[in-house]
Scaffold this active site. Sequence first.
Site, PDB file in Angstrom:
ATOM      1  N   GLY A  30      22.805  16.042 -24.120  1.00 11.47           N
ATOM      2  CA  GLY A  30      22.458  16.017 -25.534  1.00 11.47           C
ATOM      3  C   GLY A  30      22.853  17.273 -26.283  1.00 11.47           C
ATOM      4  N   SER A 121      25.349   7.112 -15.756  1.00 16.13           N
ATOM      5  CA  SER A 121      25.831   7.982 -14.684  1.00 16.13           C
ATOM      6  C   SER A 121      26.719   7.171 -13.754  1.00 16.13           C
ATOM      7  CB  SER A 121      24.646   8.556 -13.904  1.00 16.13           C
ATOM      8  OG  SER A 121      25.050   9.079 -12.666  1.00 16.13           O
ATOM      9  N   CYS A 123      26.526   6.968 -10.763  1.00 18.15           N
ATOM     10  CA  CYS A 123      25.780   6.436  -9.619  1.00 18.15           C
ATOM     11  C   CYS A 123      25.430   4.959  -9.793  1.00 18.15           C
ATOM     12  CB  CYS A 123      24.523   7.246  -9.359  1.00 18.15           C
ATOM     13  SG  CYS A 123      23.257   7.055 -10.637  1.00 18.15           S
ATOM     14  N   TYR A 150      17.076   5.663  -9.841  1.00 18.68           N
ATOM     15  CA  TYR A 150      17.705   6.132 -11.076  1.00 18.68           C
ATOM     16  C   TYR A 150      18.855   5.213 -11.479  1.00 18.68           C
ATOM     17  CZ  TYR A 150      20.338   9.265 -14.192  1.00 18.68           C
ATOM     18  OH  TYR A 150      21.012   9.815 -15.258  1.00 18.68           O
ATOM     19  N   LYS A 154      19.465   2.832 -14.889  1.00 17.61           N
ATOM     20  CA  LYS A 154      20.635   2.938 -15.758  1.00 17.61           C
ATOM     21  C   LYS A 154      21.373   1.602 -15.859  1.00 17.61           C
ATOM     22  CE  LYS A 154      20.290   7.145 -17.160  1.00 17.61           C
ATOM     23  NZ  LYS A 154      20.094   7.422 -18.600  1.00 17.61           N
ATOM     24  N   PRO A 177      29.378   8.857 -17.742  1.00 18.54           N
ATOM     25  CA  PRO A 177      30.065  10.094 -17.384  1.00 18.54           C
ATOM     26  C   PRO A 177      30.037  10.313 -15.873  1.00 18.54           C
ATOM     27  CG  PRO A 177      28.371  10.451 -19.066  1.00 18.54           C
ATOM     28  CD  PRO A 177      28.130   9.108 -18.470  1.00 18.54           C
ATOM     29  N   ASN A 179      30.148  13.320 -12.749  1.00 18.29           N
ATOM     30  CA  ASN A 179      29.282  14.480 -12.533  1.00 18.29           C
ATOM     31  C   ASN A 179      29.578  15.554 -13.587  1.00 18.29           C
ATOM     32  OD1 ASN A 179      28.109  13.670  -9.802  1.00 18.29           O
ATOM     33  ND2 ASN A 179      30.298  13.569  -9.402  1.00 18.29           N
ATOM     34  N   HIS A 193      21.845  19.673  -9.896  1.00 13.42           N
ATOM     35  CA  HIS A 193      23.026  19.056  -9.317  1.00 13.42           C
ATOM     36  C   HIS A 193      23.865  20.110  -8.593  1.00 13.42           C
ATOM     37  CE1 HIS A 193      22.029  15.873 -12.351  1.00 13.42           C
ATOM     38  NE2 HIS A 193      22.296  15.129 -11.305  1.00 13.42           N
ATOM     39  N   TRP A 216      24.315  22.240   1.554  1.00 14.48           N
ATOM     40  CA  TRP A 216      23.876  20.976   2.152  1.00 14.48           C
ATOM     41  C   TRP A 216      25.048  20.069   2.520  1.00 14.48           C
ATOM     42  CZ3 TRP A 216      18.971  18.074   0.245  1.00 14.48           C
ATOM     43  CH2 TRP A 216      17.861  18.902   0.402  1.00 14.48           C
TER      44      TRP A 216
END
Length: 341
Positions: A30, A121, A123, A150, A154, A177, A179, A193, A216
């Site tokens: 935003g 997203s 995902c 999530y 969406k 979008p 990442n 993220h 990770w």
Amino acid sequence: MDSLPTTIMSNNPVARNARIYIAGHRGLVGSAIVRNLQGKGYDNLLTRTHTELDLIDPVATEAFFVREKPDYVFLAAAKVGGILANNLYPANFIRDNLVIQTNVIHAAYKAQVKRLMFLGSSCIYPKLAPQPMKEESLLTGPLEPTNRPYAVAKIAGIEMCWSYNRQYGTKFLAVMPTNLYGPGDNYDLNNSHVIPALIRKFHEAKQAGSKEVVVWGTGNPKREFLYSDDMADACVFLMNLPDEDYESLLGDDESRTGRFEPPLVNIGVGDDLNIKTLAEMVKNTVGYTGEIVFDTSKPDGTPRKLMDVSRLQRIGWSSQTSLVQGLGRAYADFLRGQSSA
């Protein structure tokens, strides 16, 4: 960053004095949209903090739309986070996002908003979707389990836009979008993220003189990254398309055409890299000289997530900020935040 093509700017459906509501104006997405709109001369922007307007409250949300009568809406408000946050709080992610988008989309319809853009997203696409992922890959296979709540929320938002367009003739468009990273990002290691997490990890290791930084996963998954200001430029570009071009993106009724055409546009760069390479790039950006160690006991997530952005590029938009440039700007933003804190 390049300005919009003159052909679009000269035939600009969104008047400079239009009332434009940016839901979630303080977030990464935003805030970038606000900067882009202000840079293009829009001076009648509507913004509300969470304290001023709780979008989980349907009565307050509808009252805001009735009172303020926005002409255009960018729906960037959402509960977001990385793998850890999604694993810890799955109920929060599906509940809050479903409620926020339901309230805003319905209130926008009742207030006769001219155009609404719903930001999702990457995902939303299946874990093993063919790469690069096309818009029509939606709903073709199982989702990545680490962020499924999530993603389902969406997907429901996309279906809401589609359904309202079909039933009520609204002009609601969903954009997905890839990442994102950039100014105003979340650097909390518990729910950020990958890029902001790596920036903070390498910076703190540099400051402490640590010999290694633990990352990770295996480092093998491939990801695509888009600078947030480029994302915002694409959103404003799409919102400003002439009616014929914009309406061609709104999908159609499958029962009439027989085609699966959701009101959906991917926003990305069309290129990706593995996390190992990304970690080295962030390390170099920060100036850390120690070693990188990969914790293979931690989840990798989806093996690859590359967006097919041919639809957006055919319309006439492509990203302008390279990953090297973007990482430098993101680290400078992180340092500004550190100094102000």
